[in-house]
Scaffold this motif. Structure first.
Motif, PDB file in Angstrom:
ATOM      1  N   GLY A  15      55.094  49.951 -26.529  1.00 13.32           N
ATOM      2  CA  GLY A  15      55.598  51.279 -26.833  1.00 13.32           C
ATOM      3  C   GLY A  15      54.863  52.381 -26.111  1.00 13.32           C
ATOM      4  N   GLY A  16      54.313  52.057 -24.925  1.00 12.03           N
ATOM      5  CA  GLY A  16      53.597  53.056 -24.151  1.00 12.03           C
ATOM      6  C   GLY A  16      52.193  53.346 -24.633  1.00 12.03           C
ATOM      7  N   ARG A  17      51.718  52.600 -25.623  1.00 15.93           N
ATOM      8  CA  ARG A  17      50.370  52.794 -26.161  1.00 15.93           C
ATOM      9  C   ARG A  17      49.524  51.548 -25.938  1.00 15.93           C
ATOM     10  N   ILE A  18      48.257  51.748 -25.615  1.00  9.43           N
ATOM     11  CA  ILE A  18      47.321  50.634 -25.506  1.00  9.43           C
ATOM     12  C   ILE A  18      46.892  50.232 -26.918  1.00  9.43           C
ATOM     13  N   LEU A  19      47.220  49.011 -27.307  1.00 14.64           N
ATOM     14  CA  LEU A  19      46.857  48.538 -28.645  1.00 14.64           C
ATOM     15  C   LEU A  19      45.398  48.116 -28.702  1.00 14.64           C
ATOM     16  N   LEU A  20      44.935  47.498 -27.639  1.00 13.34           N
ATOM     17  CA  LEU A  20      43.522  47.116 -27.569  1.00 13.34           C
ATOM     18  C   LEU A  20      43.161  46.756 -26.146  1.00 13.34           C
ATOM     19  N   VAL A  21      41.881  46.866 -25.846  1.00 15.82           N
ATOM     20  CA  VAL A  21      41.295  46.345 -24.610  1.00 15.82           C
ATOM     21  C   VAL A  21      40.045  45.596 -25.033  1.00 15.82           C
ATOM     22  N   GLU A  22      39.957  44.343 -24.640  1.00 18.34           N
ATOM     23  CA  GLU A  22      38.875  43.510 -25.160  1.00 18.34           C
ATOM     24  C   GLU A  22      38.511  42.435 -24.150  1.00 18.34           C
ATOM     25  N   ASP A  23      37.233  42.105 -24.116  1.00 16.76           N
ATOM     26  CA  ASP A  23      36.806  40.915 -23.384  1.00 16.76           C
ATOM     27  C   ASP A  23      37.587  39.723 -23.928  1.00 16.76           C
ATOM     28  N   LYS A  24      38.107  38.906 -23.019  1.00 14.69           N
ATOM     29  CA  LYS A  24      39.004  37.832 -23.459  1.00 14.69           C
ATOM     30  C   LYS A  24      38.334  36.892 -24.466  1.00 14.69           C
ATOM     31  N   ALA A  25      37.121  36.480 -24.173  1.00 15.00           N
ATOM     32  CA  ALA A  25      36.445  35.542 -25.072  1.00 15.00           C
ATOM     33  C   ALA A  25      36.190  36.180 -26.430  1.00 15.00           C
ATOM     34  N   ALA A  26      35.768  37.458 -26.423  1.00 14.16           N
ATOM     35  CA  ALA A  26      35.510  38.154 -27.681  1.00 14.16           C
ATOM     36  C   ALA A  26      36.795  38.347 -28.465  1.00 14.16           C
ATOM     37  N   LEU A  27      37.885  38.644 -27.759  1.00 16.72           N
ATOM     38  CA  LEU A  27      39.178  38.828 -28.414  1.00 16.72           C
ATOM     39  C   LEU A  27      39.606  37.559 -29.131  1.00 16.72           C
ATOM     40  N   MET A  28      39.480  36.442 -28.454  1.00 12.82           N
ATOM     41  CA  MET A  28      39.922  35.187 -29.048  1.00 12.82           C
ATOM     42  C   MET A  28      39.017  34.773 -30.202  1.00 12.82           C
ATOM     43  N   LEU A  29      37.742  35.153 -30.111  1.00 13.13           N
ATOM     44  CA  LEU A  29      36.826  34.856 -31.217  1.00 13.13           C
ATOM     45  C   LEU A  29      37.116  35.751 -32.414  1.00 13.13           C
ATOM     46  N   LYS A  30      37.405  37.025 -32.128  1.00 15.35           N
ATOM     47  CA  LYS A  30      37.582  38.002 -33.209  1.00 15.35           C
ATOM     48  C   LYS A  30      38.946  37.882 -33.886  1.00 15.35           C
TER      49      LYS A  30
END
Length: 307
Positions: free
Chosen positions: A208-223
């Motif tokens: 929808g034109g908004r950034i929902l998140l930006v995250e290190d891939k490994a941290a994202l998958m862990l979190k």
């Protein structure tokens, strides 16, 4: 300082459609950044704003320190762009196409570099072929060679492997890894989320034109990643026992498999309780396996939550 710095980038079309909604995004030099989002999320519009091909309603973008509006030529010279659509002079040869693109950005002739790019993309044997003589996959390779010909510091790959053959995908990702080793920043959008999972250092999700998140891939998958416990039963169950009402459990494979989803980082995963309750219910299992959720699972969950 990030090599790409977007501040409150907004794009509203004349019909009122808000394509980008105050996007803030910083991308570091030498990283592979995957931008994920459903169709119409704003991925291509954001790339266009960074490359200077889409006018912003408001906000600012800097590439390698250059403002894309005030210093367009300098900023654009730092960027190689491989768009979704194939746009080539069909009567030019492969080598001439790459060489012309290099001259277009004011780079001096360097036949050795052009040869290296064409060899990297398995195009050297077709260097004197005209574009019109090439297959769709070969044309896609030429698009990449054209984008790399002026030795950019940033490479955008917008859905680069959609509809192309397995060999091109393999060659492209080998090239991307080599470019990162040389300090080139690579930003890709892709529907093949497994490619982002394999290749990316960081992941951004846009919807929808908004950034929902930006995250290190490994941290994202862990979190955000969940784990699944799959139990193969000795005998099929016609339905889940009432005692499991409200549990995140599904019954699959005609009652032969139970799947329990849980948060591996939680203090109480619920797994011991689940196994005890299964024993109390007289449900025996022949095998069990745990698997981590994929980046695709996380993506679908995030986009679903934002809808």
């Amino acid at each position: 300082m990030p090599i790409i710095d977007c501040a409150a980038v907004t794009k509203r079309y004349a019909n009122g459609n808000l394509a980008l909604d105050a996007v803030d995004l910083a991308i570091d030099k030498g990283e592979i950044f995957a931008l994920l989002g459903p169709n119409g999320a704003g991925k291509t519009t954001l790339i266009g704003a960074i490359c200077g091909t889409v006018s912003m309603t408001s906000g600012s973008v800097r590439v390698a320190g250059f403002d894309v509006l005030r210093d367009f030529r300098a900023a654009r010279s730092k960027i190689g762009l491989v768009p979704q659509e194939i746009a080539l002079d069909i009567f030019a040869t492969v080598r001439a196409t790459a060489s012309f693109s290099r001259r277009l950005f004011g780079r001096p002739p360097d036949p050795a570099y052009v040869e290296r790019v064409l060899r990297d993309l398995s195009l050297w044997e077709r260097r004197d072929s005209r574009i019109v003589e090439l297959s769709g996959g070969m044309k896609r390779r030429v698009m990449i060679a054209k984008a790399l010909a002026h030795e950019p510091e940033v490479l955008f790959l917008d859905e680069p492997t959609a509809g192309v053959d397995v060999n091109l995908r393999r060659d492209m990702w080998a090239l991307v890894r080599r470019l990162r080793e040389e300090g080139v920043t690579v930003i890709l959008t892709t529907h093949y989320i497994e490619e982002a999972e394999e290749m990316a250092d960081r992941v951004g999700v846009i919807d929808g034109g908004r950034i929902l998140l930006v995250e290190d891939k490994a941290a994202l998958m862990l979190k955000l990643g969940k784990r699944r416990l799959e139990l193969t039963l000795h005998r099929p169950l016609p339905a889940l026992p009432p005692s499991f009402a409200g549990w995140p459990i599904t019954l699959d494979d005609a009652g032969w498999r139970l799947t329990y989803t849980f948060d591996a980082a939680a203090d109480d995963t619920g797994v011991p309780t689940l196994l005890r309750r299964l024993a109390d219910e007289g449900v025996d299992f022949a095998d069990l396996e745990t698997t981590a959720s994929s980046l695709e699972d996380i993506f679908v969950d995030l986009v679903g939550r934002s809808a």
